[in-house]
Motif scaffolding. Structure first.
Motif, PDB file in Angstrom:
ATOM      1  N   CYS A 107      -5.707   3.427  -4.608  1.00 15.18           N
ATOM      2  CA  CYS A 107      -4.736   4.313  -5.260  1.00 15.18           C
ATOM      3  C   CYS A 107      -5.082   4.509  -6.735  1.00 15.18           C
ATOM      4  N   GLN A 130       0.791   4.145  -2.947  1.00 13.40           N
ATOM      5  CA  GLN A 130       0.566   5.570  -2.693  1.00 13.40           C
ATOM      6  C   GLN A 130       1.702   6.405  -3.292  1.00 13.40           C
ATOM      7  N   GLN A 132       1.180   6.663  -7.030  1.00 11.01           N
ATOM      8  CA  GLN A 132       0.119   7.632  -7.325  1.00 11.01           C
ATOM      9  C   GLN A 132       0.633   9.060  -7.162  1.00 11.01           C
ATOM     10  N   ASN A 133       1.266   9.336  -6.044  1.00 14.27           N
ATOM     11  CA  ASN A 133       1.709  10.697  -5.736  1.00 14.27           C
ATOM     12  C   ASN A 133       2.797  11.200  -6.672  1.00 14.27           C
ATOM     13  N   GLU A 147      -5.609  -1.177   0.208  1.00 15.08           N
ATOM     14  CA  GLU A 147      -4.929   0.108   0.063  1.00 15.08           C
ATOM     15  C   GLU A 147      -4.563   0.366  -1.395  1.00 15.08           C
ATOM     16  N   GLY A 184       0.787  -1.221   0.000  1.00 12.42           N
ATOM     17  CA  GLY A 184       0.000   0.000   0.000  1.00 12.42           C
ATOM     18  C   GLY A 184       0.822   1.275   0.000  1.00 12.42           C
ATOM     19  N   ASN A 185       1.906   1.307   0.773  1.00 11.18           N
ATOM     20  CA  ASN A 185       2.749   2.505   0.801  1.00 11.18           C
ATOM     21  C   ASN A 185       3.375   2.783  -0.562  1.00 11.18           C
TER      22      ASN A 185
END
Length: 166
Positions: free
Chosen positions: A111, A86, A89-90, A107, A82-83
């Motif tokens: 995203c 993210q 995505q970012n 998670e 999940g991290n």
């Protein structure tokens, strides 16, 4: 970059499929992430049960690229969680394709990034930093090169030597 339907791309480019300029990956990948359709230039990475370099890639600007990770098809741990979803995505990655496993599926599904992987696995990977960047990789019988183009939708994944338009 325009969205290309995989079926239309295959229908319109039979000669490129025959010549090997377009390769169709076998239907072995599961679909994750909010982006069910994605495409972009490929960045390749070869690792085995170690995701340090995966994190390093996803911490950099993606600029609409797709990270293709040859994890050797390992089913012993996850290379993306999940991290990292993210981070992708970012930092503007269009997608991630993992020849291996992911985890934190709920998670990742939250995203705005496309993710394909063989399966899920709850165990995290090792953290040694071993692997190779921007090298030719082999996934499911297809050779994939850094800088080629990947197109993915619900019908499958294709790899093209050049950007496609239909």
């Amino acid at each position: 970059m325009a969205s290309v339907a995989i079926t239309d791309a295959c229908d319109a480019n039979e000669s490129l499929i025959e010549s090997g300029d377009i390769r169709i990956l076998p239907p072995i990948f599961q679909i994750y992430g909010k982006r069910r359709v994605f495409s972009g230039p490929i960045a390749t990475l070869k690792v085995f049960e170690d995701n340090v370099l995966v994190r390093e890639f996803l911490e950099s600007k993606g600029d609409g690229r797709v990270l293709v990770v040859d994890g050797g098809g390992s089913m012993k741990c996850a290379l993306v969680g999940g991290n990292l979803g993210q981070l992708a995505q970012n930092n503007g990655w269009a997608g991630i394709v993992v020849n291996g496993c992911i985890r934190d599926v709920d998670e990742i599904n939250g995203c705005d990034v496309g993710v394909r992987a063989l399966a899920t696995h709850p165990k995290k990977s090792k953290k040694r930093g071993a692997g190779e960047r921007h090298v030719p990789i082999h996934i499911a019988g297809a050779e994939i090169h850094d800088g080629e183009w990947l197109y993915a939708d619900g019908d499958g994944i294709i790899i093209s030597k050049t950007e496609l338009s239909v």
